[in-house]
Design an enzyme around this catalytic site. Structure first.
Site, PDB file in Angstrom:
ATOM      1  N   ILE A 296      -0.558  -1.583   7.898  1.00 26.18           N
ATOM      2  CA  ILE A 296      -1.587  -1.333   8.923  1.00 26.18           C
ATOM      3  C   ILE A 296      -2.898  -1.099   8.197  1.00 26.18           C
ATOM      4  O   ILE A 296      -3.132  -0.022   7.643  1.00 26.18           O
ATOM      5  CB  ILE A 296      -1.256  -0.121   9.820  1.00 26.18           C
ATOM      6  CG1 ILE A 296       0.082  -0.302  10.545  1.00 26.18           C
ATOM      7  CG2 ILE A 296      -2.383   0.076  10.847  1.00 26.18           C
ATOM      8  CD1 ILE A 296       0.459   0.880  11.451  1.00 26.18           C
ATOM      9  N   ASP A 297      -3.744  -2.092   8.181  1.00 27.51           N
ATOM     10  CA  ASP A 297      -5.076  -1.930   7.611  1.00 27.51           C
ATOM     11  C   ASP A 297      -5.983  -1.418   8.725  1.00 27.51           C
ATOM     12  O   ASP A 297      -6.265  -2.137   9.687  1.00 27.51           O
ATOM     13  CB  ASP A 297      -5.597  -3.262   7.073  1.00 27.51           C
ATOM     14  CG  ASP A 297      -6.964  -3.105   6.446  1.00 27.51           C
ATOM     15  OD1 ASP A 297      -7.104  -2.253   5.555  1.00 27.51           O
ATOM     16  OD2 ASP A 297      -7.902  -3.814   6.863  1.00 27.51           O
TER      17      ASP A 297
ATOM     18  N   THR B 296      -5.576   2.347   9.470  1.00 28.66           N
ATOM     19  CA  THR B 296      -4.657   3.353  10.005  1.00 28.66           C
ATOM     20  C   THR B 296      -5.380   4.394  10.854  1.00 28.66           C
ATOM     21  O   THR B 296      -4.862   4.822  11.898  1.00 28.66           O
ATOM     22  CB  THR B 296      -3.884   4.046   8.857  1.00 28.66           C
ATOM     23  OG1 THR B 296      -3.095   3.064   8.170  1.00 28.66           O
ATOM     24  CG2 THR B 296      -2.968   5.130   9.392  1.00 28.66           C
TER      25      THR B 296
ATOM     26  N   ASP C 141      -6.013  -4.580   0.757  1.00 30.70           N
ATOM     27  CA  ASP C 141      -6.925  -4.637   1.895  1.00 30.70           C
ATOM     28  C   ASP C 141      -7.519  -6.031   2.082  1.00 30.70           C
ATOM     29  O   ASP C 141      -7.839  -6.414   3.211  1.00 30.70           O
ATOM     30  CB  ASP C 141      -8.073  -3.638   1.720  1.00 30.70           C
ATOM     31  CG  ASP C 141      -7.626  -2.194   1.754  1.00 30.70           C
ATOM     32  OD1 ASP C 141      -6.738  -1.875   2.560  1.00 30.70           O
ATOM     33  OD2 ASP C 141      -8.155  -1.389   0.975  1.00 30.70           O
TER      34      ASP C 141
ATOM     35  N   GLU D 245       0.812  -1.213   0.000  1.00 31.65           N
ATOM     36  CA  GLU D 245       0.000   0.000   0.000  1.00 31.65           C
ATOM     37  C   GLU D 245       0.845   1.262   0.000  1.00 31.65           C
ATOM     38  O   GLU D 245       0.554   2.221  -0.717  1.00 31.65           O
ATOM     39  CB  GLU D 245      -0.932   0.032   1.218  1.00 31.65           C
ATOM     40  CG  GLU D 245      -1.743   1.314   1.272  1.00 31.65           C
ATOM     41  CD  GLU D 245      -2.733   1.357   2.426  1.00 31.65           C
ATOM     42  OE1 GLU D 245      -3.577   2.259   2.417  1.00 31.65           O
ATOM     43  OE2 GLU D 245      -2.656   0.502   3.314  1.00 31.65           O
TER      44      GLU D 245
ATOM     45  N   ASP E 225      -0.418  -5.044   3.345  1.00 33.80           N
ATOM     46  CA  ASP E 225      -0.973  -3.839   3.959  1.00 33.80           C
ATOM     47  C   ASP E 225      -0.374  -3.767   5.359  1.00 33.80           C
ATOM     48  O   ASP E 225      -0.731  -4.567   6.235  1.00 33.80           O
ATOM     49  CB  ASP E 225      -2.492  -3.889   4.019  1.00 33.80           C
ATOM     50  CG  ASP E 225      -3.099  -2.530   4.348  1.00 33.80           C
ATOM     51  OD1 ASP E 225      -2.359  -1.673   4.871  1.00 33.80           O
ATOM     52  OD2 ASP E 225      -4.291  -2.327   4.078  1.00 33.80           O
TER      53      ASP E 225
END
Length: 254
Positions: free
Chosen positions: A81-82, A84, A206, A62, A79
């Site tokens: 930190i999905d 954030t 995601d 990402e 990802d």
């Protein structure tokens, strides 16, 4: 290979849980599209460590200006930190997500919830697991389904359609929830904590890792109109079980 990836994701979680008060928050595409120094730090860590497992693997992540398209051969889809915004606010519903594709087909999925220390993982053909225990989607119909949804926060033009659809779903389902991490929401469906999840637009990083887990847990996932998903496309997403997803298509098309 799966165990090595799980171990690396656990270590990435230590970066997440060790975050200090200075998150160095900045904006990407809009004032709701946030990134922190920890998103970048975790992605760099994952890139470096995962390349030790498969040195010639491509990396689709990402953050940053790197590759944004799936390739042939091995490709890690990351990802860091999905969720954030949840991370920034201390809402404690975020995940580190890693999917591994081979020749454009998902073969491994790992999703870690550092706040609850829950590790979801799966390898193609070998079932899905949460902290070592086998998981499976529910068999709820829509009336008894807890439904999760996303609000497409970066595409405000989809807001009206999202909430119009969610109102219809609300009247047909047991209840609805908005969590803010697609990867975790999909894993909640995979583990039977929830029963259906949808969002009208979603990026591949995601959902990639979580979707392999969902598939191995017996779940079904498509675009909201029933069309197939593609790891190279930014499209809508819905997942559930064989009963409630058919009912969802009927609601969506009504």
């Amino acid at each position: 290979m799966l165990k090595r990836i799980v171990d690396i994701v656990y270590k990435a979680g230590e970066i997440y849980t060790g975050a200090g008060s200075d998150l160095s928050v900045s904006l990407k595409t809009s004032n709701v599209d946030l990134v922190t120094k920890y998103d970048k730090e975790i992605q760099t860590f994952l890139y470096n460590e995962l390349k030790r497992i498969i040195p010639d693997a491509a990396l689709l992540g990402e953050e940053g200006d790197g590759n944004k398209e799936l390739t042939d051969g091995y490709c890690f889809i990351i990802d860091p930190i999905d969720g954030t915004t949840n991370f920034v606010k201390g809402f404690q519903h975020s995940a580190i997500s890693v999917g591994l594709a081979k020749d454009r087909e998902l073969i491994i999925g790992v999703v870690y919830d550092p706040d609850l220390d829950n590790m979801y993982y799966a390898e193609k053909g070998k079932g899905a697991y949460l902290n070592g225990n086998r998981i499976h989607v529910s068999d709820c119909d829509m009336q008894t389904s807890l439904v999760l949804f996303g609000t497409c926060p970066y595409e405000h033009e989809l807001a009206h359609k999202t909430f119009e659809l969610t109102e219809k779903v609300f009247y047909k389902a047991l209840e609805v929830r908005r969590g803010g991490s697609a990867a975790l929401d999909i894993c909640y469906v995979a583990s039977g904590k929830a029963d259906l999840y949808y969002e009208l637009i979603l990026r591949p990083w995601d959902w990639a890792g979580a979707t392999l887990i969902l598939n191995e847990a017996g779940g079904v996932c498509t675009q909201v109109n029933g069309d197939e998903l593609s790891l190279n496309s930014i499209k809508s997403y819905v997942c559930g079980n064989k009963r409630n997803i058919e009912e969802f298509y009927g609601i969506y098309n009504s």
